[in-house]
Design an enzyme around this catalytic site. Sequence first.
Site, PDB file in Angstrom:
ATOM      1  N   GLU A 111       0.201   3.607   1.807  1.00  0.00           N
ATOM      2  CA  GLU A 111       0.291   4.069   3.203  1.00  0.00           C
ATOM      3  C   GLU A 111       1.702   3.866   3.765  1.00  0.00           C
ATOM      4  OE1 GLU A 111      -2.231   5.473   5.344  1.00  0.00           O
ATOM      5  OE2 GLU A 111      -3.196   5.785   3.422  1.00  0.00           O
ATOM      6  N   THR A 125       0.800  -1.226   0.000  1.00  0.00           N
ATOM      7  CA  THR A 125       0.000   0.000   0.000  1.00  0.00           C
ATOM      8  C   THR A 125       0.835   1.280   0.000  1.00  0.00           C
ATOM      9  OG1 THR A 125      -1.461   1.331   1.414  1.00  0.00           O
ATOM     10  CG2 THR A 125      -0.186  -0.351   2.525  1.00  0.00           C
ATOM     11  N   TYR A 174      -1.928   0.437  10.890  1.00  0.00           N
ATOM     12  CA  TYR A 174      -2.155  -0.297   9.623  1.00  0.00           C
ATOM     13  C   TYR A 174      -0.887  -0.272   8.772  1.00  0.00           C
ATOM     14  CZ  TYR A 174      -3.771  -0.897   4.753  1.00  0.00           C
ATOM     15  OH  TYR A 174      -3.908  -1.284   3.439  1.00  0.00           O
ATOM     16  N   LYS A 184       1.570  -3.295   7.535  1.00  0.00           N
ATOM     17  CA  LYS A 184       1.800  -3.558   6.105  1.00  0.00           C
ATOM     18  C   LYS A 184       3.295  -3.466   5.752  1.00  0.00           C
ATOM     19  CE  LYS A 184      -2.234  -4.307   3.989  1.00  0.00           C
ATOM     20  NZ  LYS A 184      -2.500  -5.352   2.989  1.00  0.00           N
TER      21      LYS A 184
HETATM   22  P1  NAP Z   1     -11.537  -4.827   1.734  1.00  0.00           P
HETATM   23  O1  NAP Z   1     -12.664  -4.542   0.799  1.00  0.00           O
HETATM   24  O2  NAP Z   1     -11.570  -4.272   3.111  1.00  0.00           O
HETATM   25  O3  NAP Z   1     -11.396  -6.437   1.826  1.00  0.00           O
HETATM   26  C1  NAP Z   1     -10.589  -7.039   2.811  1.00  0.00           C
HETATM   27  C2  NAP Z   1     -10.761  -8.560   2.711  1.00  0.00           C
HETATM   28  O4  NAP Z   1      -9.943  -9.173   3.725  1.00  0.00           O
HETATM   29  C3  NAP Z   1     -12.196  -9.044   2.943  1.00  0.00           C
HETATM   30  O5  NAP Z   1     -12.467 -10.111   2.070  1.00  0.00           O
HETATM   31  C4  NAP Z   1     -12.135  -9.549   4.385  1.00  0.00           C
HETATM   32  O6  NAP Z   1     -13.082 -10.533   4.683  1.00  0.00           O
HETATM   33  C5  NAP Z   1     -10.740 -10.160   4.390  1.00  0.00           C
HETATM   34  N1  NAP Z   1     -10.234 -10.409   5.750  1.00  0.00           N
HETATM   35  C6  NAP Z   1     -10.045  -9.505   6.746  1.00  0.00           C
HETATM   36  N2  NAP Z   1      -9.575 -10.128   7.846  1.00  0.00           N
HETATM   37  C7  NAP Z   1      -9.475 -11.452   7.532  1.00  0.00           C
HETATM   38  C8  NAP Z   1      -9.066 -12.616   8.253  1.00  0.00           C
HETATM   39  N3  NAP Z   1      -8.675 -12.551   9.536  1.00  0.00           N
HETATM   40  N4  NAP Z   1      -9.070 -13.803   7.603  1.00  0.00           N
HETATM   41  C9  NAP Z   1      -9.484 -13.903   6.320  1.00  0.00           C
HETATM   42  N5  NAP Z   1      -9.914 -12.842   5.602  1.00  0.00           N
HETATM   43  C10 NAP Z   1      -9.888 -11.637   6.196  1.00  0.00           C
HETATM   44  O7  NAP Z   1     -10.143  -4.376   1.080  1.00  0.00           O
HETATM   45  P2  NAP Z   1      -9.791  -4.006  -0.445  1.00  0.00           P
HETATM   46  O8  NAP Z   1     -10.045  -2.576  -0.659  1.00  0.00           O
HETATM   47  O9  NAP Z   1     -10.396  -5.027  -1.330  1.00  0.00           O
HETATM   48  O10 NAP Z   1      -8.205  -4.181  -0.400  1.00  0.00           O
HETATM   49  C11 NAP Z   1      -7.588  -5.439  -0.669  1.00  0.00           C
HETATM   50  C12 NAP Z   1      -6.180  -5.439  -0.100  1.00  0.00           C
HETATM   51  O11 NAP Z   1      -5.422  -4.389  -0.691  1.00  0.00           O
HETATM   52  C13 NAP Z   1      -6.088  -5.202   1.406  1.00  0.00           C
HETATM   53  O12 NAP Z   1      -4.995  -5.971   1.874  1.00  0.00           O
HETATM   54  C14 NAP Z   1      -5.779  -3.722   1.533  1.00  0.00           C
HETATM   55  O13 NAP Z   1      -5.091  -3.470   2.742  1.00  0.00           O
HETATM   56  C15 NAP Z   1      -4.908  -3.526   0.320  1.00  0.00           C
HETATM   57  N6  NAP Z   1      -4.921  -2.186  -0.290  1.00  0.00           N
HETATM   58  C16 NAP Z   1      -6.089  -1.599  -0.645  1.00  0.00           C
HETATM   59  C17 NAP Z   1      -6.075  -0.366  -1.284  1.00  0.00           C
HETATM   60  C18 NAP Z   1      -7.357   0.308  -1.708  1.00  0.00           C
HETATM   61  O14 NAP Z   1      -7.301   1.513  -2.004  1.00  0.00           O
HETATM   62  N7  NAP Z   1      -8.459  -0.398  -1.817  1.00  0.00           N
HETATM   63  C19 NAP Z   1      -4.858   0.271  -1.549  1.00  0.00           C
HETATM   64  C20 NAP Z   1      -3.673  -0.377  -1.174  1.00  0.00           C
HETATM   65  C21 NAP Z   1      -3.712  -1.611  -0.558  1.00  0.00           C
HETATM   66  P3  NAP Z   1     -14.567 -10.147   5.255  1.00  0.00           P
HETATM   67  O15 NAP Z   1     -15.391  -9.813   4.032  1.00  0.00           O
HETATM   68  O16 NAP Z   1     -14.980 -11.388   5.940  1.00  0.00           O
HETATM   69  O17 NAP Z   1     -14.396  -8.969   6.165  1.00  0.00           O
HETATM   70  O1  G4F Z   2     -10.794   6.664   2.288  1.00  0.00           O
HETATM   71  P1  G4F Z   2      -9.841   6.572   3.421  1.00  0.00           P
HETATM   72  O2  G4F Z   2     -10.351   5.991   4.695  1.00  0.00           O
HETATM   73  O3  G4F Z   2      -8.589   5.780   2.860  1.00  0.00           O
HETATM   74  P2  G4F Z   2      -7.056   5.679   3.328  1.00  0.00           P
HETATM   75  O4  G4F Z   2      -6.895   6.018   4.748  1.00  0.00           O
HETATM   76  O5  G4F Z   2      -6.253   6.435   2.340  1.00  0.00           O
HETATM   77  O6  G4F Z   2      -6.798   4.105   3.173  1.00  0.00           O
HETATM   78  C1  G4F Z   2      -7.195   3.393   2.003  1.00  0.00           C
HETATM   79  O7  G4F Z   2      -6.187   3.512   1.018  1.00  0.00           O
HETATM   80  C2  G4F Z   2      -4.922   2.926   1.385  1.00  0.00           C
HETATM   81  C3  G4F Z   2      -3.960   3.174   0.224  1.00  0.00           C
HETATM   82  O8  G4F Z   2      -3.340   4.433   0.408  1.00  0.00           O
HETATM   83  C4  G4F Z   2      -5.131   1.452   1.651  1.00  0.00           C
HETATM   84  F1  G4F Z   2      -3.928   0.879   1.973  1.00  0.00           F
HETATM   85  C5  G4F Z   2      -6.125   1.263   2.779  1.00  0.00           C
HETATM   86  O9  G4F Z   2      -6.370  -0.133   2.947  1.00  0.00           O
HETATM   87  C6  G4F Z   2      -7.434   1.943   2.406  1.00  0.00           C
HETATM   88  O10 G4F Z   2      -7.998   1.253   1.309  1.00  0.00           O
HETATM   89  O11 G4F Z   2      -9.256   8.027   3.758  1.00  0.00           O
HETATM   90  C7  G4F Z   2      -8.668   8.831   2.767  1.00  0.00           C
HETATM   91  C8  G4F Z   2      -8.391  10.215   3.357  1.00  0.00           C
HETATM   92  C9  G4F Z   2      -7.682  10.209   4.711  1.00  0.00           C
HETATM   93  O12 G4F Z   2      -6.666  11.197   4.740  1.00  0.00           O
HETATM   94  C10 G4F Z   2      -8.772  10.585   5.700  1.00  0.00           C
HETATM   95  O13 G4F Z   2      -8.288  11.294   6.843  1.00  0.00           O
HETATM   96  O14 G4F Z   2      -9.643  10.856   3.568  1.00  0.00           O
HETATM   97  C11 G4F Z   2      -9.628  11.493   4.836  1.00  0.00           C
HETATM   98  N1  G4F Z   2     -10.998  11.614   5.323  1.00  0.00           N
HETATM   99  C12 G4F Z   2     -11.631  12.813   5.534  1.00  0.00           C
HETATM  100  N2  G4F Z   2     -12.862  12.590   6.027  1.00  0.00           N
HETATM  101  C13 G4F Z   2     -11.834  10.629   5.679  1.00  0.00           C
HETATM  102  C14 G4F Z   2     -13.012  11.232   6.122  1.00  0.00           C
HETATM  103  N3  G4F Z   2     -11.688   9.278   5.639  1.00  0.00           N
HETATM  104  C15 G4F Z   2     -12.754   8.516   6.049  1.00  0.00           C
HETATM  105  N4  G4F Z   2     -12.654   7.166   5.996  1.00  0.00           N
HETATM  106  N5  G4F Z   2     -13.907   9.078   6.529  1.00  0.00           N
HETATM  107  C16 G4F Z   2     -14.084  10.452   6.575  1.00  0.00           C
HETATM  108  O15 G4F Z   2     -15.131  10.945   7.002  1.00  0.00           O
END
Ligand code: NAP
Ligand code: G4F
Length: 374
Positions: free
Chosen positions: A130, A128, A152, A156
């Site tokens: 992050e 990520t 987090y 990671k």
């Molecule tokens: P998400 O929608 O939150 O999905 C997370 C998945 O992990 C869900 O299927 C969840 O299962 C499963 N999980 C959580 N804890 C578990 C456990 N103890 N055992 C087995 N499964 C478990 O996340 P996403 O947005 O698809 O992201 C996928 C991956 O990419 C994550 O590792 C996230 O940290 C990483 N990532 C995401 C972004 C982004 O912007 N989306 C960016 C960078 C990295 P349940 O449905 O049962 O909760």
């Molecule tokens: O949408 P966010 O919660 O995503 P964040 O923290 O960037 O994390 C996501 O992206 C990461 C990749 O960079 C992944 F690794 C991680 O698993 C996840 O998918 O927040 C984005 C930004 C933050 O700076 C937060 O402070 O939006 C700001 N924000 C402002 N108001 C808010 C809010 N975030 C959330 N969730 N809710 C608010 O009301």
Amino acid sequence: MTKTALITGVTGQDGSYLSEFLLARGYEVHGIIRRSSVDYRERIAHLEGTPHFHLHYADMSDSMSLVKLVGKVQPDEIYNLAAQSHVQVSFDAPEFTADVDAVGVLRILEAVRTNHLEKTCKIYQASTSELYGKVEEVPQSETTPFHPYSPYAVAKLYGYWIIKEYREAYDMFCCSGILFNHESERRGETFVTRKITLAAARIAQGKQDCLYLGNLDSLRDWGYAKDYVECMWLILQHETPEDFVIATGVQHSVREFATLAFHHAGIELRWEGEGVNEKGIVERVNELTNERVKVGDVVVAVSPDFYRPTDVVNLLGDPSKAKRELGWNPQTTSFEQLVELMVAHDMKKVAADDAAAEIRKVNLAEFLEKGIDK
Ligand code: NAP
Ligand code: G4F
């Protein structure tokens, strides 16, 4: 030859798109699900029961379940997407986050070694942006130093380094995709983009009065999840195991995302005030907007409940290496198209949902994100 893939996190946003992507390429796809008291598998419901798609119970915190499953499935490729993925929640549940997001990666690697698959099974790790956290340069690339800025991100970071360590120590084909934020119609409802698109739709349809957000100045490089899962696959098809930054190279603030989302929902916003006193005020509405919404109404306000103890505020990725070496196009879906498609989806969803259920959902989402002790 049919390939077999094992996806952890198959029920999540990325897991569902990746399953579709791999099934379309003729893969046998196995996904890990975990037991919960309600069977909420909305994102993969359309795949369940189809040939070549198989689900198994296991948990990232349970080594034995992973060892047994890897032995049974004998995967050619593992996509480790499972994580406690919400940054704010990681401050409330840091130990669980470390167990799943850090040690969970180690458990997958050891499950592969225990089954003697280290020379045949490739592993993708969902890393990520992050990791860059309190950023040391802008834009961020594969050579930018890490400065994780949440429990987090620290978890990671362990995942990133243990993947690199096993690659070097045991000559395994394991790689990290350092993905910047990617969103979609399937994004979890407490991430900021989806929280905004759902609220804009509800407000435009008279089912919610105001959206409360945290840091409006925060900058993100937002892409479309459906485009990003292709990269996960490309990373594992690359000749050598390497880590890649996956991003669009374009940056916007939370405020800009909200302005555009409300525009697509039929409401033009103007912004007044600063910091915790900043407000998004209705400037104009279109003819489809519910009559409850009036010019001058405050429809976006700031709540310190959504501020984080440490916040990452300046993410912008440099996807040059992925473009050059994977042939990936980071601009397939633009920021403008992403916001439009998310709002269009949520306008339909909110219109179809019963009003009382919508209000319960708003309350529950806010309650869950604020945490029970806030
Ligand atoms: P998400 O929608 O939150 O999905 C997370 C998945 O992990 C869900 O299927 C969840 O299962 C499963 N999980 C959580 N804890 C578990 C456990 N103890 N055992 C087995 N499964 C478990 O996340 P996403 O947005 O698809 O992201 C996928 C991956 O990419 C994550 O590792 C996230 O940290 C990483 N990532 C995401 C972004 C982004 O912007 N989306 C960016 C960078 C990295 P349940 O449905 O049962 O909760
Ligand atoms: O949408 P966010 O919660 O995503 P964040 O923290 O960037 O994390 C996501 O992206 C990461 C990749 O960079 C992944 F690794 C991680 O698993 C996840 O998918 O927040 C984005 C930004 C933050 O700076 C937060 O402070 O939006 C700001 N924000 C402002 N108001 C808010 C809010 N975030 C959330 N969730 N809710 C608010 O009301």
